[in-house]
Design a protein around this motif. Structure first.
Motif, short mmCIF file in Angstrom:
data_model
loop_
_atom_site.label_atom_id
_atom_site.label_comp_id
_atom_site.label_asym_id
_atom_site.label_seq_id
_atom_site.Cartn_x
_atom_site.Cartn_y
_atom_site.Cartn_z
N TYR A 52 -58.60 85.29 -36.54
CA TYR A 52 -58.94 86.32 -37.52
C TYR A 52 -57.71 86.81 -38.28
CZ TYR A 52 -63.07 86.77 -34.44
OH TYR A 52 -64.18 86.54 -33.68
N ARG A 53 -56.67 87.18 -37.48
CA ARG A 53 -55.49 87.81 -38.08
C ARG A 53 -54.84 86.86 -39.11
NH1 ARG A 53 -53.11 88.90 -33.83
NH2 ARG A 53 -53.54 91.14 -33.63
N SER A 54 -54.73 85.59 -38.76
CA SER A 54 -54.05 84.63 -39.65
C SER A 54 -54.82 84.45 -40.95
CB SER A 54 -53.90 83.28 -38.94
OG SER A 54 -53.09 83.41 -37.79
N LEU A 55 -56.13 84.24 -40.84
CA LEU A 55 -56.91 84.02 -42.05
C LEU A 55 -56.94 85.29 -42.91
CD1 LEU A 55 -58.62 82.11 -43.70
CD2 LEU A 55 -60.63 82.80 -42.39
N ALA A 56 -57.03 86.46 -42.25
CA ALA A 56 -57.03 87.72 -43.00
C ALA A 56 -55.74 87.88 -43.77
CB ALA A 56 -57.25 88.90 -42.04
N ALA A 57 -54.60 87.49 -43.16
CA ALA A 57 -53.32 87.60 -43.84
C ALA A 57 -53.23 86.63 -45.00
CB ALA A 57 -52.19 87.36 -42.84
N ASP A 58 -53.75 85.43 -44.80
CA ASP A 58 -53.71 84.42 -45.88
C ASP A 58 -54.53 84.87 -47.08
OD1 ASP A 58 -52.05 82.68 -44.56
OD2 ASP A 58 -53.67 81.43 -43.75
N LEU A 59 -55.70 85.50 -46.81
CA LEU A 59 -56.60 85.86 -47.90
C LEU A 59 -56.36 87.25 -48.45
CD1 LEU A 59 -59.97 84.41 -46.54
CD2 LEU A 59 -58.43 83.39 -48.22
N GLY A 60 -55.59 88.05 -47.72
CA GLY A 60 -55.36 89.43 -48.17
C GLY A 60 -56.57 90.32 -47.98
N VAL A 61 -57.30 90.09 -46.89
CA VAL A 61 -58.48 90.90 -46.60
C VAL A 61 -58.30 91.54 -45.23
CG1 VAL A 61 -59.97 89.45 -48.01
CG2 VAL A 61 -59.75 88.98 -45.56
N ALA A 62 -59.20 92.46 -44.89
CA ALA A 62 -59.13 93.12 -43.60
C ALA A 62 -59.52 92.16 -42.49
CB ALA A 62 -60.03 94.34 -43.59
N ARG A 63 -58.93 92.39 -41.31
CA ARG A 63 -59.23 91.54 -40.16
C ARG A 63 -60.72 91.59 -39.81
NH1 ARG A 63 -56.63 92.42 -34.13
NH2 ARG A 63 -57.84 90.79 -33.06
N ASN A 64 -61.31 92.81 -39.90
CA ASN A 64 -62.73 92.94 -39.57
C ASN A 64 -63.62 92.15 -40.53
OD1 ASN A 64 -62.21 94.58 -37.39
ND2 ASN A 64 -62.56 96.51 -38.49
N THR A 65 -63.16 91.98 -41.77
CA THR A 65 -63.94 91.19 -42.73
C THR A 65 -64.08 89.76 -42.24
OG1 THR A 65 -63.19 92.57 -44.57
CG2 THR A 65 -64.01 90.38 -45.12
N VAL A 66 -62.97 89.19 -41.75
CA VAL A 66 -63.00 87.83 -41.24
C VAL A 66 -63.83 87.76 -39.96
CG1 VAL A 66 -61.61 85.90 -40.40
CG2 VAL A 66 -60.77 87.33 -42.28
N ALA A 67 -63.64 88.74 -39.06
CA ALA A 67 -64.38 88.73 -37.80
C ALA A 67 -65.88 88.81 -38.05
CB ALA A 67 -63.92 89.90 -36.94
N ASP A 68 -66.29 89.65 -39.01
CA ASP A 68 -67.72 89.76 -39.32
C ASP A 68 -68.27 88.47 -39.92
OD1 ASP A 68 -67.64 92.33 -38.36
OD2 ASP A 68 -67.56 93.28 -40.35
N ALA A 69 -67.48 87.85 -40.78
CA ALA A 69 -67.92 86.59 -41.39
C ALA A 69 -68.09 85.51 -40.33
CB ALA A 69 -66.93 86.15 -42.46
N TYR A 70 -67.11 85.41 -39.41
CA TYR A 70 -67.21 84.44 -38.33
C TYR A 70 -68.46 84.70 -37.48
CZ TYR A 70 -62.50 82.37 -38.89
OH TYR A 70 -61.41 81.68 -39.34
N ALA A 71 -68.67 85.98 -37.12
CA ALA A 71 -69.79 86.33 -36.26
C ALA A 71 -71.11 85.97 -36.90
CB ALA A 71 -69.74 87.83 -35.92
N GLU A 72 -71.25 86.22 -38.20
CA GLU A 72 -72.49 85.88 -38.90
C GLU A 72 -72.74 84.38 -38.88
OE1 GLU A 72 -74.45 86.39 -43.36
OE2 GLU A 72 -72.85 87.72 -42.72
N LEU A 73 -71.68 83.58 -39.09
CA LEU A 73 -71.85 82.14 -39.12
C LEU A 73 -72.10 81.56 -37.73
CD1 LEU A 73 -69.09 81.27 -41.73
CD2 LEU A 73 -71.57 81.17 -42.07
N VAL A 74 -71.56 82.22 -36.70
CA VAL A 74 -71.87 81.80 -35.32
C VAL A 74 -73.35 82.06 -35.05
CG1 VAL A 74 -71.50 82.33 -32.88
CG2 VAL A 74 -69.54 82.07 -34.43
N ALA A 75 -73.84 83.22 -35.47
CA ALA A 75 -75.25 83.54 -35.26
C ALA A 75 -76.16 82.57 -35.99
CB ALA A 75 -75.51 84.99 -35.71
N GLU A 76 -75.74 82.11 -37.16
CA GLU A 76 -76.56 81.18 -37.93
C GLU A 76 -76.47 79.75 -37.41
OE1 GLU A 76 -75.35 81.52 -41.96
OE2 GLU A 76 -76.12 83.57 -42.21
N GLY A 77 -75.48 79.49 -36.53
CA GLY A 77 -75.34 78.15 -35.99
C GLY A 77 -74.34 77.27 -36.70
#
Length: 489
Positions: A52-77
């Motif tokens: 999360y931390r690495s991708l958030a730093a690369d994109l300039g977004v909050a860490r929670n934004t990446v964590a939420d995106a990952y969680a949603e895609l895990v839930a979708e399969g």
């Protein structure tokens, strides 16, 4: 937010382009972009995503934004997340769009001829792969680091030295490495000599001058491609008639040069007579002209020792041009010019400041191939093979078409079959119908040369049969097919 490049090289070894400009906020944009990357196959199953931390730093977004995106895609399969393994693309995901699209209908592939007896190519199946690979490895292992920088436009010194020794020994060429320029073949040599290039191309020329100028005498029968190349460079070509002794050099006049195939006239066959070899050099001296010697297959002579190069008579009046397109393979794109001293600087000026045509590693490999003796061994082996093929052609014609005369068989990789007047075109049509690819003699005639009815009998209707092209296992069937399409007596 626009587009962002995510560089995974240091973490997972891949680069990924994500489009984050979709509406709906940063999390929705990131979720959609990752989902699209998986669906399109840009993120393959099993690929590990960055923390999360690495991708958030690369994109300039909050860490929670990446964590939420990952969680949603895990839930979708789309993704999987396991302790100690990180977040990865799921093994079973929706097939990519490319895989689910209806297959694009491709046009049917044109079928080649069943039997290829066209001139111009060696037997591709006989390329010395093992010996060439050994030379390539030695050349690569011994190459200094500067080999991998911009190449010398003159060519690698190693190859020019190897060629100077070989050409002197095998072709009677008087060569110094400093007067050899590597090129990619005969056509490239013509471009370097005649196409307007550089202000230093000639001592007397201005900007855009060519090294050589026309008009240029050429043999009345030769490759149309070469004539068209010269015409495109603004050079007028003047046909020089042929007879049983080769080009009629006694007909040379005020031309600035002459292009000859003296070892084995292409395509009619036969060497330039000794008296004419001397006469053309005398003409060049008297006219301050130049002789261009195309030594395209001079190594393949069967009935006696190879005819030496005309260049040996006067290195300051003859440009000797050769290549490995017949002896090894046209795929290598390696040739050379042995130049009179006054042309070296101009050719190099036209060629440019660095090598842009001939692979430096291939040059080093050829240098080793020659120096190790592998080139001589290969030429001797192919000379024997092509002689056997020539003999089989002659024997097949003697048995099945004794009325057809075969000429030009003392050397080279092709023969000329003399046909009854007016039958060349119909024979080519019959051959094409039967899947036999052949060249007609008329195809090589200079457009300003006399018609076959008025010409010397040596250059009337005929077929140019390349007996080197078919692989060995298919040669017998090719000869049978050839004999079947020849006109009756």
């Amino acid at each position: 937010m626009g587009e962002s490049w995510v560089n995974y090289a240091e973490r997972v070894g891949v680069d990924l382009h994500l489009e984050l400009s979709a509406p709906g906020g940063r999390r929705a944009a990131l979720t959609g972009a990752l989902r699209e990357a998986v669906r399109d196959g840009r993120l393959a199953p099993g690929t590990r995503l960055p923390p999360y931390r690495s991708l958030a730093a690369d994109l300039g977004v909050a860490r929670n934004t990446v964590a939420d995106a990952y969680a949603e895609l895990v839930a979708e399969g789309w993704l999987t997340a396991r302790q100690g393994s990180g977040t990865r693309v799921a093994d079973r995901v929706e097939p990519s769009r490319a895989a689910t699209r209806a297959p694009r209908k491709m046009p049917p592939r044109a079928r080649g001829p069943r039997h290829d007896l066209r001139q111009g190519s060696p037997d591709a199946s006989s390329f010395p792969r093992a010996a060439w690979l050994a030379s390539y490895r030695r050349a690569l292992q011994g190459a200094p680091s500067e080999v991998f920088g911009p190449g010398d436009p003159a060519g690698r010194r190693e190859l020019r030295e190897a060629l100077a020794e070989y050409l002197a020994r095998a072709r009677g060429v008087r060569a110094d490495p400093g007067r050899i320029v590597i090129c990619s073949g005969f056509a490239h040599a013509l471009r370097l000599l005649f196409e307007p290039g550089h202000a230093k191309a000639t001592a007397r020329g201005g900007p855009g001058s060519a090294v050589l100028r026309g008009p240029l005498a050429v043999e009345a029968y030769g490759l149309g491609f070469h004539r068209r190349l010269l015409t495109a460079a603004g050079v007028r070509t003047v046909p020089l008639s042929l007879d049983e002794d080769g080009a009629r050099v006694d007909l040379l006049g005020r031309e600035r040069g002459v292009l000859l195939t003296p070892a084995h006239q292409f395509p009619t066959g036969g060497p330039l007579h000794a008296t004419r070899r001397a006469a053309v050099v005398d003409w060049a001296r008297a006219r301050d002209a130049v002789v261009l010697e195309d030594d395209y297959d001079g190594e393949f002579r069967y009935d006696r020792k190879p005819v030496g190069a005309v260049q040996g008579l006067d290195p300051e009046r003859v440009v000797h041009i050769g290549s490995v397109s017949k002896s090894l393979s046209p795929a290598l794109r390696l040739g050379w010019m042995v130049l009179p001293e006054r042309y070296v600087e101009g050719v190099l000026a036209v060629k440019g400041e660095r090598e842009a045509w001939a692979s430096v590693l291939d040059q080093l490999s050829l240098a080793d191939f020659i120096a190790s003796g592998a080139y001589d061994r290969h030429v001797r082996r192919m000379r024997q093979q092509y002689r056997r093929r020539r003999d089989r052609l002659v024997e097949a014609l003697a048995e099945h078409a004794p009325h057809v005369e075969v000429t030009g068989v003392a050397a080279g990789l092709h023969a000329v079959l003399r046909l009854p007047p007016g039958t060349e075109r119909s024979t080519l049509k019959a051959a094409a119908w039967q899947g036999v690819a052949l060249d007609g003699l008329a195809e090589f005639r200079h457009p300003e040369e006399r018609t076959p009815e008025d010409a010397d009998p040596a250059v009337r209707d005929g077929l140019v049969v390349g007996y080197a092209t078919p692989p060995e296992h298919a040669y017998g069937a090719a000869l049978d097919a050839l004999c079947a399409v020849l006109p009756p007596p």
